[in-house]
Design a protein around this motif. Sequence first.
Motif, PDB file in Angstrom:
ATOM      1  N   GLN A 374       0.799  -1.159  -0.184  1.00 43.99           N
ATOM      2  CA  GLN A 374      -0.183  -0.077   0.019  1.00 43.99           C
ATOM      3  C   GLN A 374       0.880   1.271   0.038  1.00 43.99           C
ATOM      4  OE1 GLN A 374      -3.233  -0.883  -0.839  1.00 43.99           O
ATOM      5  NE2 GLN A 374      -4.062  -0.089   0.947  1.00 43.99           N
ATOM      6  N   ALA A 375       1.939   1.214   0.688  1.00 42.61           N
ATOM      7  CA  ALA A 375       2.920   2.409   0.989  1.00 42.61           C
ATOM      8  C   ALA A 375       3.584   2.786  -0.485  1.00 42.61           C
ATOM      9  CB  ALA A 375       3.880   2.235   1.967  1.00 42.61           C
ATOM     10  N   ARG A 376       3.948   1.412  -1.318  1.00 44.94           N
ATOM     11  CA  ARG A 376       4.575   1.620  -2.397  1.00 44.94           C
ATOM     12  C   ARG A 376       3.723   2.293  -3.588  1.00 44.94           C
ATOM     13  NH1 ARG A 376       8.889   2.968  -1.667  1.00 44.94           N
ATOM     14  NH2 ARG A 376       7.906   3.624   0.155  1.00 44.94           N
ATOM     15  N   ARG A 377       2.272   2.430  -3.447  1.00 40.19           N
ATOM     16  CA  ARG A 377       1.438   2.891  -4.460  1.00 40.19           C
ATOM     17  C   ARG A 377       1.555   4.243  -4.789  1.00 40.19           C
ATOM     18  NH1 ARG A 377      -4.406   1.970  -2.504  1.00 40.19           N
ATOM     19  NH2 ARG A 377      -4.804   3.288  -4.083  1.00 40.19           N
ATOM     20  N   PRO A 378       1.473   4.758  -6.181  1.00 37.91           N
ATOM     21  CA  PRO A 378       1.633   6.134  -6.194  1.00 37.91           C
ATOM     22  C   PRO A 378       0.645   6.931  -5.486  1.00 37.91           C
ATOM     23  CG  PRO A 378       0.708   5.074  -8.058  1.00 37.91           C
ATOM     24  CD  PRO A 378       1.125   3.795  -7.169  1.00 37.91           C
ATOM     25  N   HIS A 379       1.312   8.211  -5.154  1.00 34.88           N
ATOM     26  CA  HIS A 379       0.336   9.118  -4.520  1.00 34.88           C
ATOM     27  C   HIS A 379      -0.427   9.694  -5.427  1.00 34.88           C
ATOM     28  CE1 HIS A 379      -1.179  11.979  -1.434  1.00 34.88           C
ATOM     29  NE2 HIS A 379      -0.808  12.971  -2.082  1.00 34.88           N
ATOM     30  N   LEU A 380      -1.755  10.045  -5.448  1.00 32.70           N
ATOM     31  CA  LEU A 380      -2.576  10.509  -6.378  1.00 32.70           C
ATOM     32  C   LEU A 380      -2.950  11.957  -6.022  1.00 32.70           C
ATOM     33  CD1 LEU A 380      -4.682   7.528  -7.547  1.00 32.70           C
ATOM     34  CD2 LEU A 380      -2.614   8.299  -8.484  1.00 32.70           C
ATOM     35  N   SER A 381      -3.654  12.265  -5.064  1.00 27.93           N
ATOM     36  CA  SER A 381      -4.043  13.483  -4.445  1.00 27.93           C
ATOM     37  C   SER A 381      -4.313  13.564  -3.056  1.00 27.93           C
ATOM     38  CB  SER A 381      -5.395  13.836  -5.253  1.00 27.93           C
ATOM     39  OG  SER A 381      -6.564  12.896  -4.493  1.00 27.93           O
ATOM     40  N   SER A 382      -4.388  14.838  -2.694  1.00 32.25           N
ATOM     41  CA  SER A 382      -4.621  14.911  -1.257  1.00 32.25           C
ATOM     42  C   SER A 382      -5.855  14.815  -0.691  1.00 32.25           C
ATOM     43  CB  SER A 382      -3.962  16.219  -0.817  1.00 32.25           C
ATOM     44  OG  SER A 382      -5.000  17.332  -1.274  1.00 32.25           O
ATOM     45  N   VAL A 383      -5.972  14.558   0.529  1.00 35.73           N
ATOM     46  CA  VAL A 383      -7.205  14.125   1.198  1.00 35.73           C
ATOM     47  C   VAL A 383      -7.784  15.517   2.023  1.00 35.73           C
ATOM     48  CG1 VAL A 383      -8.655  13.121   3.103  1.00 35.73           C
ATOM     49  CG2 VAL A 383      -6.704  11.690   1.748  1.00 35.73           C
ATOM     50  N   PRO A 384      -9.014  16.028   1.709  1.00 35.78           N
ATOM     51  CA  PRO A 384      -9.359  17.379   2.133  1.00 35.78           C
ATOM     52  C   PRO A 384      -8.924  17.086   3.937  1.00 35.78           C
ATOM     53  CG  PRO A 384     -11.189  16.509   0.615  1.00 35.78           C
ATOM     54  CD  PRO A 384     -10.025  15.303   0.860  1.00 35.78           C
TER      55      PRO A 384
END
Length: 388
Positions: A374-384
């Motif tokens: 899960q940590a290696r997945r790409p970061h897509l967008s911020s959480v509000p």
Amino acid sequence: MNQLSVIAEQTVVPYTAPPPWRVLTEVGYFAGLCALLGGLAVVLIAVLPAHRDHAQSVEGRERHTWAIFPVIGVAMLPLLYLQEAALAARSGEFAFAHGLRPDVIGEFLTAPKESGEWIAESTLRLVQVVLLEGAALLAVAAGRRASRRLGWWALLVGVVGEVVVSVPTAFAGLVVDDWLKTVLTQVHILGALVWLGGLGVLAALAVRSRGSASDAAWAGTWSRFSVMAMTAAGGILISGLWMSWQHVGGFGEFVTTPYGRFLLLKIVLVGVMLAAGGYNHVVLLPRIERSLRGGDVPTVRHAVRAHFPKVAAFEATVGIAVLFIVPFLSGSARKESGSGSAAPFDGRILLIGVLLIATVLASFWATSRLAHAQARRPHLSSVPTVAD
């Protein structure tokens, strides 16, 4: 085994609820012990190393972290006195008010040993009192001086104080089951101290430290504690399953005996804590790691300053509820139902135990691998960001 011994073994022992003073003193004592030993462990192993890794090792930062321990150490002293008074009252079968007298506690802690014992149980109890008082005072000194060295000494002395009463007073006639009970009971207690105490102290430190430590430092703290909590939970699960088998003969006794119902409630509450911790380990910590890697400051800040402290406080509250159940777990469901004692330790039980340990370790390994993926997945967008 003759017919008379079979009847004696299957005699039903009615359940007796503990008096309120026993519940309150026992809960207070173990809550204080959780805060003292679990708090010291989490600060020394998780908080301070994580903050130093992220340039948070200035003297003021460490003093702020240590400031909670003079309060914990001082509070532990009366809680320990009340616990010994309760134990003296239970031992002498007299009123709790009488057990509060210093001379009565003194007699309880200096009772002579019985025939065949190499040391009196009261002597071990006295040693425990001295060591735990010493640990509390060392914690006060460590807090006032912000001293890691004193903190480690306080933790070591406290752990020895906790386990010393489990030393057998006589070795003749001891079997494997007796040694398993001694070891696994202490594994269960120490695991609970680290898990519950760590949660409570971390929640308190997180609230007191808002804005005074970096988000990355707190992210490292929660990550380190997650490993500590997983290790403690593993010990609790393995020892708890063995102890449940010793005290509960079958699933029906979970619902037909008072002991079984209290134990079932305890298991449900511990399951809630495990679920909350599992969510943090598998979902939230990987999200924080991805956010740190992607420079998503709002998500990291919300997680470490708002979400984690709330979850830790919730788990600690559930943990207090578990402590309130523990005094009601006296006797066993086997005795209440008359089903007889558990089978003695043999090769079959050894095999089951090995398989159980292997299953728990495999599940934790799989959980860690899932968290890593899960940590290696790409970061897509911020959480509000949600307002604290």
